[in-house]
Design a protein around this motif. Structure first.
Motif, PDB file in Angstrom:
ATOM      1  N   THR A 119      52.510  10.585  21.999  1.00 37.94           N
ATOM      2  CA  THR A 119      53.738  11.275  21.268  1.00 37.94           C
ATOM      3  C   THR A 119      52.917  12.183  20.255  1.00 37.94           C
ATOM      4  N   ILE A 120      52.091  11.528  19.510  1.00 39.00           N
ATOM      5  CA  ILE A 120      51.284  12.434  18.626  1.00 39.00           C
ATOM      6  C   ILE A 120      50.479  13.539  19.181  1.00 39.00           C
ATOM      7  N   VAL A 121      50.081  13.260  20.145  1.00 35.73           N
ATOM      8  CA  VAL A 121      49.437  14.417  20.877  1.00 35.73           C
ATOM      9  C   VAL A 121      50.080  15.345  21.393  1.00 35.73           C
ATOM     10  N   VAL A 122      51.363  15.041  22.070  1.00 38.73           N
ATOM     11  CA  VAL A 122      52.255  16.100  22.326  1.00 38.73           C
ATOM     12  C   VAL A 122      52.631  16.948  21.197  1.00 38.73           C
ATOM     13  N   VAL A 123      52.840  16.459  20.056  1.00 36.95           N
ATOM     14  CA  VAL A 123      53.444  17.262  18.911  1.00 36.95           C
ATOM     15  C   VAL A 123      52.228  18.310  18.542  1.00 36.95           C
ATOM     16  N   GLN A 124      50.889  17.589  18.896  1.00 35.18           N
ATOM     17  CA  GLN A 124      49.723  18.495  18.279  1.00 35.18           C
ATOM     18  C   GLN A 124      49.508  19.626  19.293  1.00 35.18           C
ATOM     19  N   THR A 125      49.885  19.075  20.582  1.00 35.65           N
ATOM     20  CA  THR A 125      49.671  20.296  21.490  1.00 35.65           C
ATOM     21  C   THR A 125      50.640  21.496  21.471  1.00 35.65           C
ATOM     22  N   ALA A 126      51.721  21.278  20.956  1.00 44.98           N
ATOM     23  CA  ALA A 126      52.884  22.037  20.783  1.00 44.98           C
ATOM     24  C   ALA A 126      52.429  22.843  19.853  1.00 44.98           C
ATOM     25  N   MET A 127      52.046  22.468  18.498  1.00 44.48           N
ATOM     26  CA  MET A 127      51.419  23.335  17.627  1.00 44.48           C
ATOM     27  C   MET A 127      50.438  24.226  18.011  1.00 44.48           C
ATOM     28  N   LEU A 128      49.315  23.696  18.896  1.00 38.69           N
ATOM     29  CA  LEU A 128      48.200  24.334  19.206  1.00 38.69           C
ATOM     30  C   LEU A 128      48.771  25.563  20.054  1.00 38.69           C
ATOM     31  N   LEU A 129      49.785  25.374  21.035  1.00 35.34           N
ATOM     32  CA  LEU A 129      50.154  26.481  21.912  1.00 35.34           C
ATOM     33  C   LEU A 129      50.513  27.647  21.190  1.00 35.34           C
ATOM     34  N   LEU A 130      51.327  27.482  19.978  1.00 36.62           N
ATOM     35  CA  LEU A 130      51.807  28.640  18.945  1.00 36.62           C
ATOM     36  C   LEU A 130      50.515  29.497  18.779  1.00 36.62           C
ATOM     37  N   MET A 131      49.303  29.075  19.005  1.00 36.99           N
ATOM     38  CA  MET A 131      48.163  29.892  18.789  1.00 36.99           C
ATOM     39  C   MET A 131      47.688  30.792  19.941  1.00 36.99           C
ATOM     40  N   ALA A 132      48.423  30.660  20.985  1.00 37.29           N
ATOM     41  CA  ALA A 132      48.024  31.308  22.358  1.00 37.29           C
ATOM     42  C   ALA A 132      47.846  32.725  22.172  1.00 37.29           C
ATOM     43  N   PRO A 133      48.627  33.351  21.566  1.00 38.36           N
ATOM     44  CA  PRO A 133      48.373  34.974  21.409  1.00 38.36           C
ATOM     45  C   PRO A 133      46.964  35.314  20.689  1.00 38.36           C
ATOM     46  N   LEU A 134      46.634  34.164  19.858  1.00 37.64           N
ATOM     47  CA  LEU A 134      45.300  34.663  19.415  1.00 37.64           C
ATOM     48  C   LEU A 134      44.370  34.710  20.337  1.00 37.64           C
TER      49      LEU A 134
END
Ligand SMILES: Nc1ncnc2c1ncn2[C@@H]1O[C@H](COP(=O)(O)OP(=O)(O)OP(=O)(O)O)[C@@H](O)[C@H]1O
Ligand SMILES: [Mg+2]
Lengths: 264, 334
Positions: A119-134
């Motif tokens: 679960t924690i990893v899913v939350v983490q991955t979601a946050m990291l996805l926001l950096m995709a444009p970078l």
């Protein structure tokens, strides 16, 4: 009612794991800052000073684009191993006793832990996805859903592996050892930062049994979608990555539950 | 001839020739006892006596090397889950999650023990009030003092109304005021839930709160009985003598009166039938050898000293003892 007991036991451990995570500000900060720093310093640094030659001729792929899924993989690796090995901490500081003496089968405790980590990893991955444009990647719904699913699977595999290790260890010193001789090699051999070509045979064998190799490759498949870049930069089809990860998930989960059951 | 049909209360804890070895060391040595329902039973012994090891075996956390034990009729080896359902524990050292609040710790416990939500809410409030932590229920455990943590652990251990409640040195390291408060809580909670209590301590005055006590030393039970019975093992009064030349006086006293003299680090002790009338005789017989003398009714300290030959509080051995022990160990090895 043993079924309800098991379910509530799993939930109890999951609840604790996620609650602790939500409360820990420094972990949140590390979660966002560390990958961002890697992406900026290493990614931009390298792509500015060298040209990335893995892409087929005539096709421009920025190194940051290559590295970005690797950074997600790295974060998943550290988060899941670190959380699982927290069990050694629990043993030393007592909370584990409260759990081991409860009328819940121990394998259920291990399952709760693994699901909490996932679960924690899913939350983490979601946050990291926001950096995709970078990383010059478009953020899409299908791509996000696939990335989250693949991240969760990778987190579960690594979490179970961490539980296997943690149930065999009793001191925090061994934790350092795990980090140095297991986690770092797993990271560098996974192909997260550079494509693994022309490795000596024995290293290439290690790379092939490294779960993170398939985790990172699956993440690349998911993040790049169907574009040209995908075919050039991934090693295996998504289905192969997922199949290997699924087999590892079953093996580590069974092993983890078994070892956890047996400890004193 | 008709048998006596009075029904004895069922034994809640039955332990038979329980033994636990760690390599060479026998931590628990052929221990046997039973504890009846509703009893407060105490294990009294110095550091390393095997108290925690016994509790760990009874709580299914550790397998015995040999012997058997059952809790509420369930064998600890064959029915561990049923045993775990029947017991509550307060461990010797902290077992709370200090990153969570008091309430969250209780909630996790309720989940682990499958308490219905409504029952949990009601009991959590009752218990938190009883241990004076209701106002701090949303405080993080990190911010709690040692005494507060202990009180919360006691409340948590009772949340699921265990049949047998284990307390491993529940008041160790706490100030006397907190110790008293904890004892009041334990007694109040026990009356309310009717649980059987098994506790360990190395405070003798605390052991007097028990219905029965087993004195344990080097893994073996050396005496078992009510506090009064045990104290009666010491005949008459106890004289405590402080002397500048303790060792020679001990020998002289033993010879002169034909009594058994126990030596501790600070003083020597022996029993006489009537202490007050004996003091003048003693001071008359050994003028100049006695710095002070006092008389008291036997306490569990005296029982312990008499039965084991050493005082329970002498936790550190003297350097000379250590040397002797090392020499013995070397001889054994060669
Ligand atoms: N896991 C273990 N491995 C090896 N030896 C152990 C282990 N656990 C306990 N011992 C030894 O067994 C003996 C009894 O220990 P135990 O913890 O039961 O004592 P105790 O009566 O609870 O003492 P204390 O009052 O200090 O808590 C000690 O000598 C201890 O060193
Ligand atoms: Mg102990």
């Amino acid at each position: 009612m043993i079924g309800r007991r098991v379910a509530k036991g799993i939930y109890a451990i999951w609840y604790r794991e996620t609650k602790r995570f939500l409360r820990d500000r420094s972990r949140w900060l590390g979660l966002i800052l560390q990958p961002l720093l890697y992406l900026m310093l290493v990614g931009y640094g390298i792509s500015a000073s060298m040209s990335f030659r893995q892409a087929p001729t005539g096709m421009h792929v920025n190194y940051v684009t290559f590295m970005y899924p690797g950074i997600i993989g790295m974060s998943v690796l550290f988060m899941s191993i670190f959380s699982a090995v927290g069990m050694i901490w629990d043993r030393e500081f007592g909370f584990l006793k409260e759990v081991l003496v409860a009328p819940v089968p121990r394998w259920a405790v291990a399952v709760g832990k693994a699901l909490g980590i996932t679960t924690i990893v899913v939350v983490q991955t979601a946050m990291l996805l926001l950096m995709a444009p970078l990383a010059h990647l478009p953020l899409g719904l299908a791509m996000a859903a696939q990335t989250l699913a693949v991240g969760a699977l990778t987190g579960f595999v690594l979490g179970c592996l961490g539980i296997v290790i943690a149930s065999r260890m009793s001191t925090m010193e061994s934790f350092q050892l795990v980090m140095n001789v297991l986690t770092m090699p797993m990271f560098f051999l996974s192909g997260a930062l550079y494509p693994l070509r022309g490795l000596p045979h024995w290293l290439s064998v290690l790379a092939h049994i490294d779960p993170l190799t398939y985790g990172v490759d699956a993440l690349r498949n998911a993040v790049y979608g169907q574009g040209e870049a995908a075919r050039a930069l991934v090693q295996y089809p998504l289905s192969v990555d997922v199949a290997v990860l699924a087999v590892m998930a079953v093996v580590f989960a069974l092993l983890g539950a078994m070892l956890f059951e047996r400890q004193e | 001839m008709p048998e006596d049909r009075t029904i004895a209360p069922p034994a809640m804890i039955e332990v038979d020739a329980l033994t636990k070895r760690f390599g060479e060391l026998t931590a628990v040595d052929e221990v046997s006892f039973t504890v009846d329902a509703g009893e407060i039973f105490g294990f009294l012994g110095p550091n390393g006596a095997g108290k925690t090891t016994t509790i760990k075996i009874l709580a299914t956390l550790m397998a015995p090397t040999s012997g058997r034990a059952s809790i509420a009729g369930f064998d600890v080896k064959r029915k561990p889950l049923r045993v775990r359902e029947s017991i509550g524990l307060v461990f010797q050292d902290n077992s709370l999650d200090d990153r969570l609040t008091a309430f969250e710790n209780l909630y996790i416990h309720a989940l682990l023990y499958d308490l219905p939500r409504a029952v949990f809410a009601k009991r959590a409030e009752e218990l938190l009030r009883l241990v004076d932590l209701y106002d701090r229920r949303n405080g993080l455990i990190r911010t709690f003092s040692g005494g507060m943590r202990r009180r919360l652990e006691i409340a948590r251990g009772l949340l699921h109304h265990p049949k047998v409640f284990f307390l491993d040195e529940p008041t160790l390291g706490l100030d006397p005021q907190t110790r008293n408060a904890i004892w009041q809580h334990v007694r109040a909670l026990r009356t309310e839930t009717g649980a059987t209590v098994f506790m360990t301590t190395h405070y003798l005055d605390e052991a007097e709160n028990c219905n029965r006590i087993a004195i344990i030393d080097h893994g073996r039970i050396v005496a078992l009985g009510t506090p009064d019975e045990l104290k009666r093992r010491v005949g008459g009064d106890v004289l405590v003598v402080v002397s500048p030349h303790q060792a020679s006086l001990a020998v002289a006293v033993a010879e002169r009166y034909g009594v058994e003299v126990q030596q501790t680090k600070e003083d020597l002790r022996f029993e006489v039938e009537h202490g007050p009338s004996f003091v003048p005789r003693l001071t008359g017989d050994f003028p100049g050898d006695i710095a002070s003398v006092s008389v008291h009714r036997p306490t569990l300290d005296d029982v312990f000293l008499k039965l084991t030959g050493h005082a329970i509080r002498e936790e550190t051995t003297s350097p000379m003892d250590q040397v002797r022990a090392n020499v013995r160990a070397m001889r054994r090895r060669s």
